[in-house]
Scaffold this active site. Structure first.
Site, PDB file in Angstrom:
ATOM      1  N   HIS A  57       4.673  18.500   0.270  1.00 54.11           N
ATOM      2  CA  HIS A  57       4.728  19.848   0.836  1.00 54.11           C
ATOM      3  C   HIS A  57       5.595  20.727  -0.055  1.00 54.11           C
ATOM      4  CE1 HIS A  57       3.785  18.647   5.284  1.00 54.11           C
ATOM      5  NE2 HIS A  57       2.864  18.241   4.434  1.00 54.11           N
ATOM      6  N   TYR A 186       9.256  24.716  11.920  1.00 51.58           N
ATOM      7  CA  TYR A 186      10.421  24.650  12.813  1.00 51.58           C
ATOM      8  C   TYR A 186      10.399  25.912  13.661  1.00 51.58           C
ATOM      9  CZ  TYR A 186      12.418  20.845   9.978  1.00 51.58           C
ATOM     10  OH  TYR A 186      12.647  19.648   9.341  1.00 51.58           O
ATOM     11  N   PRO A 278      18.287  14.906  13.819  1.00 50.66           N
ATOM     12  CA  PRO A 278      17.059  14.853  13.027  1.00 50.66           C
ATOM     13  C   PRO A 278      16.583  16.197  12.476  1.00 50.66           C
ATOM     14  CG  PRO A 278      16.557  14.620  15.360  1.00 50.66           C
ATOM     15  CD  PRO A 278      18.047  14.609  15.239  1.00 50.66           C
ATOM     16  N   LYS A 282      17.146  14.072   7.472  1.00 55.32           N
ATOM     17  CA  LYS A 282      17.983  13.496   6.424  1.00 55.32           C
ATOM     18  C   LYS A 282      18.341  12.022   6.593  1.00 55.32           C
ATOM     19  CE  LYS A 282      18.403  17.139   3.936  1.00 55.32           C
ATOM     20  NZ  LYS A 282      17.374  17.182   2.895  1.00 55.32           N
ATOM     21  N   TYR A 370      17.239  21.285   1.726  1.00 54.31           N
ATOM     22  CA  TYR A 370      16.105  20.637   2.406  1.00 54.31           C
ATOM     23  C   TYR A 370      15.375  19.646   1.491  1.00 54.31           C
ATOM     24  CZ  TYR A 370      12.405  20.176   5.883  1.00 54.31           C
ATOM     25  OH  TYR A 370      11.545  19.673   6.815  1.00 54.31           O
TER      26      TYR A 370
HETATM   27  C1  PHB Z   1       8.952  14.022  11.460  1.00 53.26           C
HETATM   28  O1  PHB Z   1       7.880  14.294  10.920  1.00 53.26           O
HETATM   29  O2  PHB Z   1       9.090  13.003  12.166  1.00 53.26           O
HETATM   30  C2  PHB Z   1      10.122  14.916  11.261  1.00 53.26           C
HETATM   31  C3  PHB Z   1      10.000  16.015  10.432  1.00 53.26           C
HETATM   32  C4  PHB Z   1      11.069  16.868  10.262  1.00 53.26           C
HETATM   33  C5  PHB Z   1      12.260  16.620  10.914  1.00 53.26           C
HETATM   34  C6  PHB Z   1      12.386  15.530  11.749  1.00 53.26           C
HETATM   35  C7  PHB Z   1      11.312  14.674  11.928  1.00 53.26           C
HETATM   36  O3  PHB Z   1      13.306  17.470  10.750  1.00 53.26           O
END
Ligand code: PHB
Length: 376
Positions: A57, A186, A278, A282, A370
């Protein structure tokens, strides 16, 4: 990964795993790999399937006020990106690589204890199929997670723990639904945070902010979808595609760090030493950077009798860990609804999102963290 890296450095190791191979290979965890993690897997010969099946990505989206803004990760970081590849797939690839190279992994061990940590011959006792075993080692790596036995074995007074527990959790699902966005989203919404992610062109991974003690029984699939769509739908009509849910769980949220991460010949790594919420994706990546640092220390010890890198293990790791903690805490505090907010936080969060998705300096800072800060 540690065992794999040590093997490449010519150092023998044995992995003691209290779960079965099937359990660790099926357990659903997160799925975002930093550029450094991807590079390390490829460079060390365990990236073949990752390169084939992983989803690179180059951007990530932030949704608030009914609209979305994209952060162009690779453009802001000189070509670095993230790759979506589930943690249990990383585990499968590493287990296979160790077994193919003749590595020793003992699954289903019981009653594991560690002792003589402050001697040059630390020991591990365990049972396998009912028989008692003792392993005499040069070093022990405590890679046994937040609930593992290694950290509590360190004598009182040696370790200080720093902790933040958040007043919310994530309810996560895996669904058989083609992702309706190619990149992660997000979402900050008055009803709470939500996250759109994926595992493959057929599988969507979604999360929504919930109470820390949320009862899954109160969340039939219909209600989960209704809530996800209410939080994520944007003005242009975008929403996630709905499909059969085949996995559902609640993930707690905490920030946790211990200092130091070493006692005698015991070195703690990954979740045994730190937990991140989460929101920054990370956890796995931080564990990888710990074991890379540990490998360099052990390599210097065995190749040239140098102790200094091992002595610096904890300080070296913690410099990076605290920066990643900061980022994970910051993403968490920008994106979640905080109970008891009188409106100040809400406005502060909208301003923060607006700034970090429009200012080049703000976006660069977000992107740099990130995709992953440099591995030492
Ligand atoms: C996930 O795809 O499980 C995932 C993606 C981004 C995050 C946390 C979990 O910040």
């Amino acid at each position: 990964m540690l065992s794999h890296l040590l093997h490449l450095a010519g150092i023998e190791s044995i992995i003691l795993e209290c779960r079965s191979r099937q359990y660790i290979e099926d357990r659903v965890r997160a799925g975002v790999l930093e550029q450094g993690t991807v590079d390390l897997m490829i460079e060390t010969g365990v990236g073949e399937r990752l390169q084939r099946e992983g989803l690179r990505h180059d951007g990530v989206w932030f949704s608030f006020g009914g609209r979305r803004r994209r952060i162009h990760l690779s453009e802001l970081t000189g070509g670095r990106a993230i790759t979506v590849y589930a943690q249990q797939e990383v585990v499968k690839d590493l287990v296979q690589a160790r077994l193919d190279a003749g590595g020793q992994i003992v699954f289903d061990v019981e009653d594991l204890t560690v002792r003589d940590l402050d001697s040059t011959r630390p020991k591990i006792r365990y049972r396998k199929d009912g028989d008692a075993h003792e392993l005499v080692c040069d070093f022990i790596a405590g890679c046994d997670g937040f609930h593992g036995i290694c950290r509590p074995t360190v004598p009182d007074g040696v370790i200080t723990a720093y902790e933040r527990v958040y007043p919310f959790a994530w309810l996560g699902i895996l669904a058989e639904a083609a992702p309706t966005s190619e990149e992660l989203i997000y979402t900050y919404n008055q009803r709470g945070f939500a996250l759109f992610s994926m595992r493959s062109p057929q599988v969507t991974r979604l999360y929504l902010q919930c109470a820390p003690d949320e009862d899954l029984a109160e969340w039939p699939d219909d209600r989960v979808w209704e809530e996800l769509c209410a939080r994520m739908r944007t003005e242009d009509g975008w929403a996630p595609a709905v499909g059969p849910v085949f996995q559902k769980g609640v993930t707690g949220m905490r920030s946790f760090v211990i200092e130091p991460m070493q006692f005698g010949r015991l070195f703690l790594a990954g979740d045994a030493a730190h937990i991140v919420p989460p929101t920054g994706a990370k956890g796995l990546n931080l564990a990888i950077s710990d074991v890379l640092t540990l490998t360099r220390g052990l390599e210097a010890f065995y190749k040239s009798g140098r102790q200094d890198l091992l002595d610096q293990y904890s300080a070296t790791c913690l410099r990076r860990i605290w920066k990643v903690q900061r980022f994970s805490w910051w993403m968490t505090s920008m994106l979640h609804l905080f109970p008891g907010d009188d409106g100040f936080d809400h406005r502060r969060q909208l301003a923060e999102l607006d700034y970090f998705t429009s200012s080049r300096a703000g976006m660069s800072s977000l992107a740099e963290n990130y995709v992953g800060l440099p591995l030492d």
